[in-house]
Scaffold this motif. Structure first.
Motif, PDB file in Angstrom:
ATOM      1  N   GLY A 129     143.386  47.062  15.940  1.00 57.51           N
ATOM      2  CA  GLY A 129     143.363  46.936  14.454  1.00 57.51           C
ATOM      3  C   GLY A 129     144.684  45.876  13.791  1.00 57.51           C
ATOM      4  O   GLY A 129     144.355  45.692  12.644  1.00 57.51           O
TER       5      GLY A 129
ATOM      6  N   LYS B 244     137.813  53.492  14.647  1.00 54.60           N
ATOM      7  CA  LYS B 244     138.890  52.873  14.098  1.00 54.60           C
ATOM      8  C   LYS B 244     138.378  51.272  13.681  1.00 54.60           C
ATOM      9  O   LYS B 244     138.843  50.731  12.756  1.00 54.60           O
TER      10      LYS B 244
ATOM     11  N   VAL C 208     136.665  51.125  10.555  1.00 57.82           N
ATOM     12  CA  VAL C 208     137.586  51.006   9.412  1.00 57.82           C
ATOM     13  C   VAL C 208     138.196  49.902   9.303  1.00 57.82           C
ATOM     14  O   VAL C 208     138.500  49.399   8.234  1.00 57.82           O
ATOM     15  N   VAL C 209     138.918  49.224  10.433  1.00 58.08           N
ATOM     16  CA  VAL C 209     139.663  48.158  10.214  1.00 58.08           C
ATOM     17  C   VAL C 209     138.732  46.778   9.582  1.00 58.08           C
ATOM     18  O   VAL C 209     139.291  46.025   9.049  1.00 58.08           O
TER      19      VAL C 209
ATOM     20  N   ASP D  99     138.611  47.054   5.827  1.00 61.01           N
ATOM     21  CA  ASP D  99     139.933  47.056   5.230  1.00 61.01           C
ATOM     22  C   ASP D  99     140.928  46.740   6.135  1.00 61.01           C
ATOM     23  O   ASP D  99     141.630  47.665   6.816  1.00 61.01           O
ATOM     24  N   GLU D 100     141.065  45.400   6.628  1.00 62.45           N
ATOM     25  CA  GLU D 100     142.096  44.967   7.625  1.00 62.45           C
ATOM     26  C   GLU D 100     143.593  45.410   7.173  1.00 62.45           C
ATOM     27  O   GLU D 100     144.177  45.748   7.945  1.00 62.45           O
TER      28      GLU D 100
ATOM     29  N   GLU E 239     144.866  47.346   4.996  1.00 64.96           N
ATOM     30  CA  GLU E 239     145.255  48.803   4.460  1.00 64.96           C
ATOM     31  C   GLU E 239     145.204  48.938   2.784  1.00 64.96           C
ATOM     32  O   GLU E 239     145.985  49.496   2.145  1.00 64.96           O
TER      33      GLU E 239
ATOM     34  N   GLN F 114     140.301  52.128   2.648  1.00 64.33           N
ATOM     35  CA  GLN F 114     140.036  53.265   3.503  1.00 64.33           C
ATOM     36  C   GLN F 114     140.900  53.293   4.891  1.00 64.33           C
ATOM     37  O   GLN F 114     141.042  54.483   5.554  1.00 64.33           O
ATOM     38  N   ARG F 115     141.545  52.178   5.151  1.00 66.78           N
ATOM     39  CA  ARG F 115     142.331  52.233   6.452  1.00 66.78           C
ATOM     40  C   ARG F 115     143.583  53.229   6.159  1.00 66.78           C
ATOM     41  O   ARG F 115     144.099  53.698   6.975  1.00 66.78           O
TER      42      ARG F 115
ATOM     43  N   LEU G 108     143.645  56.522   8.009  1.00 62.96           N
ATOM     44  CA  LEU G 108     144.272  56.659   9.390  1.00 62.96           C
ATOM     45  C   LEU G 108     145.646  57.188   9.430  1.00 62.96           C
ATOM     46  O   LEU G 108     146.069  57.452  10.318  1.00 62.96           O
TER      47      LEU G 108
END
Length: 355
Positions: A141, A225, A228-229, A232-233, A235, A238-239, A242
């Motif tokens: 990530g 993960k 998700v990354v 949305d790198e 954050e 949706q990151r 995590l």
């Protein structure tokens, strides 16, 4: 071989998962990098086990290796240590065409990532993850960071690696405690991902089960993960999910002064948060025993006397998820259904006292 490709912006890299990768490190890295100088960063626990063989394989593949070892432990995640490593790269004439390889767990991955992202404004970076925490979470990530004083992960960058190697063979030299603390992140991810993955963690009844199913657990966690990354790198959305368990967990981890491992603190954080979210009607009541059974089955702690102390609330002020006095707490409306619950810092004492 399981390969998960992570594509963010204009960059894509592979996370390779297999129990034979430790035998072909040179070839794997040579598949993404031309011959160059490599700063091979490790710590005093991992170094004696794997540094010499890793160096040998890299040199056999045509790389020039500068081994750099730091003391094991969270204390090495500091600006001072990062600066010392950057100075070593400069002393040995590293250029933008050279690279950094992290050989270790989460601390080394974070530290080496910071060094790679800052040296000459960024040089190549590869992770060889040797702990379960790094394999299932921190190596994927691109989040890198060091601590500053009593504030965890406050100085860092988003910096994607060129390759991540995940080999479960490295887990054989982990103590049970070090293995289990990484499993807390697996339970967290399974709760976020949905019933299928959560069902798999429900079948893990002891530490031996973790070791037996490590490759499948890593593949599931990394796949989730990565998705998700890629969405949305940085954050922004949706990151943030995590971070389930991390806001409360980071606070008690720091207050424990090394007595709690990261995953142990996250385990406590997940339980403390979920119990209170049940009380206020956000999470379903059956989520508490479901999480508790998975965590306690392998000996993870689920509570701490540090929760709710004045020092605990002081630590929340410096949390990265503090936005102008409001914490974005991650809760579960159900398995696979994470949501953000904003909570004013001023309301946290009452919230923490709600059970």
């Amino acid at each position: 071989m399981t390969t998960v490709t992570v594509s963010v912006g204009q960059q894509a890299y592979d996370v390779k998962i297999n129990d034979t990768l430790h035998t072909r490190i040179g070839a794997e890295i040579a598949s993404v990098w031309t011959p160059r100088q490599i700063a091979l960063i490790t710590d005093s626990h991992v170094g004696p086990l794997y540094l010499a063989e890793t160096t040998r394989q890299l040199e056999a593949a045509g790389f020039q290796v500068l081994p750099l070892e730091v003391p094991a432990g969270e204390e090495s995640k500091s600006l001072q240590v990062a600066g010392d490593l950057i100075s070593a790269l400069a002393e040995y004439g590293f250029t933008r065409g050279d690279g950094v390889v992290a050989l270790g767990g989460g601390v080394i991955g974070d530290l080496a990532g910071v060094v790679a992202s800052l040296y000459m404004r960024g040089i190549g970076y590869i992770q060889i993850a040797t702990s379960l925490t790094a394999q299932v979470d921190s190596s994927v990530g691109g989040k890198t960071a060091v601590n500053l004083g009593a504030t965890k992960n406050i100085a860092g960058t988003f910096y994607q690696p060129n390759l991540v190697l995940v080999d479960q063979t490295y887990l054989e030299t982990l103590t049970d405690r070090d293995l289990v603390e990484g499993y807390a992140e697996v339970v967290k991810t399974s709760a976020l991902a949905g019933p299928e993955f959560f069902g798999l963690t429900g079948k893990i009844q002891n530490i031996t089960d973790i070791r037996t199913h490590a490759q499948a657990l890593s593949a599931r966690a990394i796949t989730y993960k990565a998705a998700v990354v890629m969405a949305d790198e940085k954050e922004a959305g949706q990151r943030q999910f995590l971070n389930f368990g991390h806001t409360l967990g980071h606070a008690i981890e720091l207050l424990a002064h090394g007595e709690l491992r990261h995953g142990e603190a996250v385990s406590i954080g997940m339980m403390a948060l979920t119990e209170r979210m049940v009380r206020v009607g956000v999470s379903p009541a059956d989520l508490v025993p479901a999480l508790q059974s998975r965590l306690t089955a392998v000996g993870l702690p689920i509570t701490s006397d540090l929760l709710g102390t004045p020092a605990f609330f002081d630590r929340l002020v410096n949390d990265k998820k503090n936005h102008a006095g409001t914490l974005n707490l991650v809760a579960l409306e159900d398995i696979g259904q994470p949501i953000i619950v904003p909570k004013a810092l001023s309301a946290m004492p009452e919230f923490m006292a709600s059970i």
